[in-house]
Design an enzyme around this catalytic site. Structure first.
Site, short mmCIF file in Angstrom:
data_model
loop_
_atom_site.label_atom_id
_atom_site.label_comp_id
_atom_site.label_asym_id
_atom_site.label_seq_id
_atom_site.Cartn_x
_atom_site.Cartn_y
_atom_site.Cartn_z
N THR A 125 1.23 -1.28 -0.05
CA THR A 125 0.28 -0.07 -0.12
C THR A 125 1.15 1.53 0.14
O THR A 125 1.68 1.34 0.95
CB THR A 125 -1.30 0.13 1.77
OG1 THR A 125 -1.27 0.86 1.38
CG2 THR A 125 -0.26 -0.22 2.27
N ASP A 126 0.34 2.15 -0.53
CA ASP A 126 0.90 3.57 -0.68
C ASP A 126 1.40 4.49 0.96
O ASP A 126 1.86 4.89 1.30
CB ASP A 126 0.46 4.83 -1.30
CG ASP A 126 -1.21 4.76 -0.96
OD1 ASP A 126 -1.63 4.23 -0.57
OD2 ASP A 126 -1.53 5.75 -1.86
N GLU A 127 0.37 4.10 1.58
CA GLU A 127 0.19 4.12 2.88
C GLU A 127 1.75 3.74 3.76
O GLU A 127 1.98 4.27 4.56
CB GLU A 127 -0.64 3.36 4.08
CG GLU A 127 -1.72 3.77 3.03
CD GLU A 127 -3.59 3.33 4.04
OE1 GLU A 127 -3.44 3.74 5.46
OE2 GLU A 127 -4.05 3.43 4.11
N TYR A 152 -1.67 -0.65 11.42
CA TYR A 152 -1.42 -1.05 9.50
C TYR A 152 -0.55 -0.87 8.74
O TYR A 152 0.19 -1.55 8.13
CB TYR A 152 -3.22 -0.56 9.34
CG TYR A 152 -3.41 -1.14 7.97
CD1 TYR A 152 -3.07 -2.21 7.03
CD2 TYR A 152 -2.87 -0.16 6.39
CE1 TYR A 152 -3.33 -2.66 5.91
CE2 TYR A 152 -3.72 -0.83 5.06
CZ TYR A 152 -3.16 -1.71 4.86
OH TYR A 152 -3.51 -1.53 3.73
N LYS A 156 2.33 -3.66 7.30
CA LYS A 156 2.69 -3.33 5.42
C LYS A 156 3.77 -3.22 5.65
O LYS A 156 4.87 -4.00 4.83
CB LYS A 156 1.71 -2.93 4.82
CG LYS A 156 0.57 -3.56 5.00
CD LYS A 156 -0.06 -4.53 4.80
CE LYS A 156 -0.15 -4.41 2.82
NZ LYS A 156 -0.34 -5.57 2.62
P1 NAD Z 1 -10.10 -7.15 2.92
O1 NAD Z 1 -10.13 -7.02 4.16
O2 NAD Z 1 -11.00 -7.07 1.90
O3 NAD Z 1 -9.31 -8.82 2.92
C1 NAD Z 1 -7.96 -9.07 2.92
C2 NAD Z 1 -8.75 -10.73 3.90
O4 NAD Z 1 -7.94 -11.50 3.51
C3 NAD Z 1 -10.26 -11.35 3.49
O5 NAD Z 1 -11.07 -11.92 2.59
C4 NAD Z 1 -9.52 -12.03 4.72
O6 NAD Z 1 -10.45 -13.76 4.89
C5 NAD Z 1 -8.20 -12.86 4.65
N1 NAD Z 1 -7.48 -12.98 5.75
C6 NAD Z 1 -7.14 -12.01 6.71
N2 NAD Z 1 -6.14 -12.80 7.34
C7 NAD Z 1 -6.04 -13.82 6.51
C8 NAD Z 1 -5.01 -14.76 7.56
N3 NAD Z 1 -4.19 -14.71 8.41
N4 NAD Z 1 -5.03 -15.83 6.16
C9 NAD Z 1 -5.70 -15.99 5.05
N5 NAD Z 1 -6.56 -14.94 4.57
C10 NAD Z 1 -6.92 -14.30 5.95
O7 NAD Z 1 -8.49 -6.52 2.35
P2 NAD Z 1 -8.61 -5.60 0.85
O8 NAD Z 1 -9.05 -4.23 0.74
O9 NAD Z 1 -9.12 -6.67 -0.56
O10 NAD Z 1 -6.44 -5.23 0.51
C11 NAD Z 1 -6.38 -6.53 -0.41
C12 NAD Z 1 -4.89 -5.94 0.19
O11 NAD Z 1 -4.06 -5.22 -0.68
C13 NAD Z 1 -3.71 -5.57 1.70
O12 NAD Z 1 -2.86 -6.63 1.63
C14 NAD Z 1 -3.90 -4.51 1.55
O13 NAD Z 1 -3.14 -4.16 2.40
C15 NAD Z 1 -3.45 -4.29 0.08
N6 NAD Z 1 -3.88 -3.15 0.05
C16 NAD Z 1 -5.14 -2.58 -0.30
C17 NAD Z 1 -5.67 -1.26 -0.54
C18 NAD Z 1 -7.76 -0.71 -0.58
O14 NAD Z 1 -8.10 0.35 -0.20
N7 NAD Z 1 -8.03 -1.61 0.23
C19 NAD Z 1 -5.15 -0.12 -1.23
C20 NAD Z 1 -4.16 -0.54 -0.87
C21 NAD Z 1 -3.61 -2.15 -1.00
P1 TYD Z 2 -10.78 4.41 4.63
O1 TYD Z 2 -11.10 4.08 4.07
O2 TYD Z 2 -10.56 4.15 5.91
O3 TYD Z 2 -9.25 3.97 3.80
P2 TYD Z 2 -7.81 4.39 4.27
O4 TYD Z 2 -7.62 5.30 5.98
O5 TYD Z 2 -7.14 3.47 4.19
O6 TYD Z 2 -7.28 5.33 3.31
O7 TYD Z 2 -11.08 6.09 4.45
C1 TYD Z 2 -10.80 6.84 3.56
C2 TYD Z 2 -10.50 8.22 4.13
O8 TYD Z 2 -11.66 8.30 4.70
C3 TYD Z 2 -9.72 8.18 5.32
O9 TYD Z 2 -9.12 9.99 5.50
C4 TYD Z 2 -10.33 8.43 6.13
C5 TYD Z 2 -12.25 8.32 6.10
N1 TYD Z 2 -13.20 7.68 6.76
C6 TYD Z 2 -14.24 9.12 7.28
O10 TYD Z 2 -14.44 10.36 7.47
N2 TYD Z 2 -14.98 8.36 8.13
C7 TYD Z 2 -14.86 6.86 8.07
O11 TYD Z 2 -16.09 6.54 9.02
C8 TYD Z 2 -13.58 6.11 7.74
C9 TYD Z 2 -14.08 4.85 7.70
C10 TYD Z 2 -12.54 6.76 7.23
#
Ligand code: NAD
Ligand code: TYD
Length: 337
Positions: A125-127, A152, A156
């Site tokens: 992630t960019d975070e 988090y 990562k």
């Molecule tokens: P999500 O929370 O929707 O899904 C996570 C999945 O991982 C779930 O299906 C969960 O059951 C599985 N999981 C969790 N713990 C596990 C374990 N111990 N063993 C096996 N499976 C397990 O997450 P997401 O939003 O789809 O993110 C997926 C990946 O992408 C993550 O690594 C996250 O850091 C990265 N990512 C997410 C975003 C975003 O905007 N959501 C952005 C950049 C990177």
């Molecule tokens: P989120 O979807 O949790 O993603 P991330 O924290 O990984 O960027 O949040 C996106 C942005 O929205 C973040 O700046 C936090 C804000 N946010 C709210 O203002 N209210 C909320 O209830 C949530 C979940 C997030």
């Protein structure tokens, strides 16, 4: 070709599994997922009988189970999504983030090394870069130092460093991708966009942290999938690639866009106490990946309109989620709204 996709029951991994099963009928796609609160298999009903789709319920931090599965299947590629992914949960319960994101990744690295995979693709992630200020000319590049601010993003970043170390020490072939915020179908309704859509549809208040001025760079999940596909097949061994589409919006802009798309009133917006350590701004410079041949196909305005429509058409999926354990999560996180 055997491809292990960890976290394939979650949001991005789930979209990636669908993308791969359909795009590469000759590949065997293995979804490895323990099914936490964020994972569900109903999203794969349409492919569960496909010959090239396989599911294994397995915890990535369970060394014995992972070793046994890897030794049996001898995967060619591992694409690693499985993680605890919600910043707010990492603030209240950091420990599971270390267990899954750090120890789980290390177990997968050992197993991948043991069977000599062609490549380990680590989805990060960019975070991990921390935060930018509001100067719109600054972006995260692959050379930006890692300065994670939340438990988090720290977990990562730790996993990214382990992947790098296994490449340097053991020559494990790998790529790391660092993506901006995703949105699209099957986004779990604890994250800003699906939380807003589901609450607005139920005429409930939408909690906006602080002043709503924090900025995120939004990427449609299918553009993320095509980026990972490209990196998996064409990425230069050992390289990091940033993924983002230059769709920067303040949180307030995002919430207002959704409210307007659903024809509701902005009175639903409720400013609430800010998130601890709330990163101000994320913004990606994706030029390295673009040079490799990647181009996003969605812009935010059409992408968000389609996503809102998807949530209208798939109420059953998210209504089932928000009527379950999620209720307690919401009350704990936001109080009784
Ligand atoms: P999500 O929370 O929707 O899904 C996570 C999945 O991982 C779930 O299906 C969960 O059951 C599985 N999981 C969790 N713990 C596990 C374990 N111990 N063993 C096996 N499976 C397990 O997450 P997401 O939003 O789809 O993110 C997926 C990946 O992408 C993550 O690594 C996250 O850091 C990265 N990512 C997410 C975003 C975003 O905007 N959501 C952005 C950049 C990177
Ligand atoms: P989120 O979807 O949790 O993603 P991330 O924290 O990984 O960027 O949040 C996106 C942005 O929205 C973040 O700046 C936090 C804000 N946010 C709210 O203002 N209210 C909320 O209830 C949530 C979940 C997030």
């Amino acid at each position: 070709m055997k491809v292990a996709v960890t976290g394939g029951a979650g949001f991005i991994g789930g979209n990636f599994v669908q993308y791969m099963v359909n795009k590469y009928p000759s590949y065997d796609i293995f979804n490895l997922d323990v099914l936490t609160y964020a994972g569900d298999l109903t999203k794969h009903k349409n492919i569960e009988n496909n010959e090239n789709y396989h599911f294994a319920k397995v915890d990535i931090s369970n060394r014995d189970e992972i070793m046994e599965l890897f030794n049996k299947e001898k995967f060619d590629y591992v694409v690693h999504f499985a993680a605890e992914s919600h910043v707010d949960r990492s603030i209240t319960e950091p420990e599971i983030f270390v267990k899954t994101n750090v120890l789980g990744t290390q177990v997968l690295l050992d197993a991948s090394k043991a069977i000599n995979v062609k490549k380990f693709v680590h989805v990060s992630t960019d975070e991990v870069y921390g935060e930018l200020d509001f100067d719109p000319t600054t972006f995260f590049t692959e050379d930006t130092p890692l300065q994670p601010n939340s438990p988090y993003s720290a977990s990562k970043a730790s996993s990214d460093l382990l992947v790098r170390a296994y490449h340097e020490t053991f020559k494990l072939p790998m790529n790391i991708t660092r993506c901006s915020n995703n949105y699209g179908p099957y986004h779990f309704p604890e994250k800003l966009i699906p939380l807003t859509i589901s609450r607005v549809l139920n005429d409930q208040k939408v909690p906006v942290y602080g002043t709503g001025e924090n900025i995120r760079d939004w990427l449609h999940v299918l553009d993320h999938c095509s980026a990972i596909d490209l990196v998996m097949h064409e990425g230069e061994n050992g390289e990091v690639y940033n993924v983002g589409g230059h769709n920067e919006r303040t949180n307030l802009e995002v919430v207002k866009t959704i409210i307007s798309a659903l024809g509701k009133s902005e009175d639903l917006i409720e400013f609430v106490q800010d998130r601890l350590g709330h990163d101000k701004r994320y913004a990606i410079d994706p030029s390295k990946l673009e040079k490799l041949g990647w181009k996003p196909t969605y812009n935010f305005d059409t992408g968000i309109a389609q996503t809102v429509q998807w949530y209208l058409d798939n109420k059953e999926w998210w209504e089932t989620i928000i009527s379950g354990e999620y209720k307690q999560y919401f009350e704990k996180q936001y109080g009784n709204k």
